[in-house]
Design an enzyme around this catalytic site. Sequence first.
Site, PDB file in Angstrom:
ATOM      1  N   HIS A   2       0.835  -1.202   0.000  1.00 20.33           N
ATOM      2  CA  HIS A   2       0.000   0.000   0.000  1.00 20.33           C
ATOM      3  C   HIS A   2       0.871   1.254   0.000  1.00 20.33           C
ATOM      4  O   HIS A   2       1.832   1.336   0.756  1.00 20.33           O
ATOM      5  CB  HIS A   2      -0.896  -0.018   1.236  1.00 20.33           C
ATOM      6  CG  HIS A   2      -1.744   1.197   1.401  1.00 20.33           C
ATOM      7  ND1 HIS A   2      -2.776   1.496   0.548  1.00 20.33           N
ATOM      8  CD2 HIS A   2      -1.711   2.192   2.312  1.00 20.33           C
ATOM      9  CE1 HIS A   2      -3.357   2.618   0.932  1.00 20.33           C
ATOM     10  NE2 HIS A   2      -2.723   3.064   1.995  1.00 20.33           N
ATOM     11  N   HIS A  77       2.379  11.124  -1.342  1.00 23.15           N
ATOM     12  CA  HIS A  77       1.449  10.726  -0.278  1.00 23.15           C
ATOM     13  C   HIS A  77       1.543  11.785   0.817  1.00 23.15           C
ATOM     14  O   HIS A  77       2.235  11.612   1.816  1.00 23.15           O
ATOM     15  CB  HIS A  77       1.789   9.343   0.277  1.00 23.15           C
ATOM     16  CG  HIS A  77       0.727   8.824   1.208  1.00 23.15           C
ATOM     17  ND1 HIS A  77       1.019   8.110   2.349  1.00 23.15           N
ATOM     18  CD2 HIS A  77      -0.627   8.912   1.157  1.00 23.15           C
ATOM     19  CE1 HIS A  77      -0.110   7.780   2.952  1.00 23.15           C
ATOM     20  NE2 HIS A  77      -1.120   8.259   2.245  1.00 23.15           N
TER      21      HIS A  77
END
Length: 249
Positions: A2, A77
């Site tokens: 992930h 991110h």
Amino acid sequence: SHDSFSYWVDEKSPVGPDQTQAIKRLARISLVKKLMKKWSVTQNLTFREQLEAGIRYFDLRVSSKPGDADQEIYFIHGLFGIKVWDGLMEIDSFLTQHPQEIIFLDFNHFYAMDETHHKCLVLRIQEAFGNKLCAACSVESLTLRTLWEKNCQVLIFYHCPFYKQYPFLWPGKKIPAPWANTTSVRKLILFLETTLSERASRGSFHVSQAILTPRVKTIARGLVGGLKNTLVHRLALIPVYPLRFSRRS
């Protein structure tokens, strides 16, 4: 894995366009970026190390960087990560050394990218992998044997209409990845069991996201501890669900 690229994020770069204006204003304080890093990093292994550990599916989020004039694309991110090109080259090096290994690259979030940026990214993908790229086709017709015979090693999933312009870009709908969006292990297990039972029997690959997602109050309570110390340890309570992909046939 992930947010596969987030083993390194740049505290010195601007906050990414995936964040709200409020976060961007707060990030002007240097300490805020250090805290953001604790919640942005979801991996502690590089691409190469993940590949050597057996990871073959990579969850990728990308963005242009404000002020950059060269159209370079970065992983993102919350904070910017490495250049996409550098990551692709690291993966290609592994594949060249292991010609029977197959990987799935899932480009599922795009930020601050216009058509020019998409063309730049796709060109980078072509330059990195060349003939290793597998053209989109019927999922049921795809086997390891056919991939090996064609010397194909890379499946690119592209969650953007731009995929229609290139035969080697698979539409995002071919690899659904339902997301529980919870901090509760009990709710996550229930969600995984439910979505497993609801999977289409044909026509696509599938991803089970066995991950917990922090909420604002989660971050506030564990601000200094970060993601790893606040949530990751809870996943040890899940007995049977790794992050995985599969093909139904």
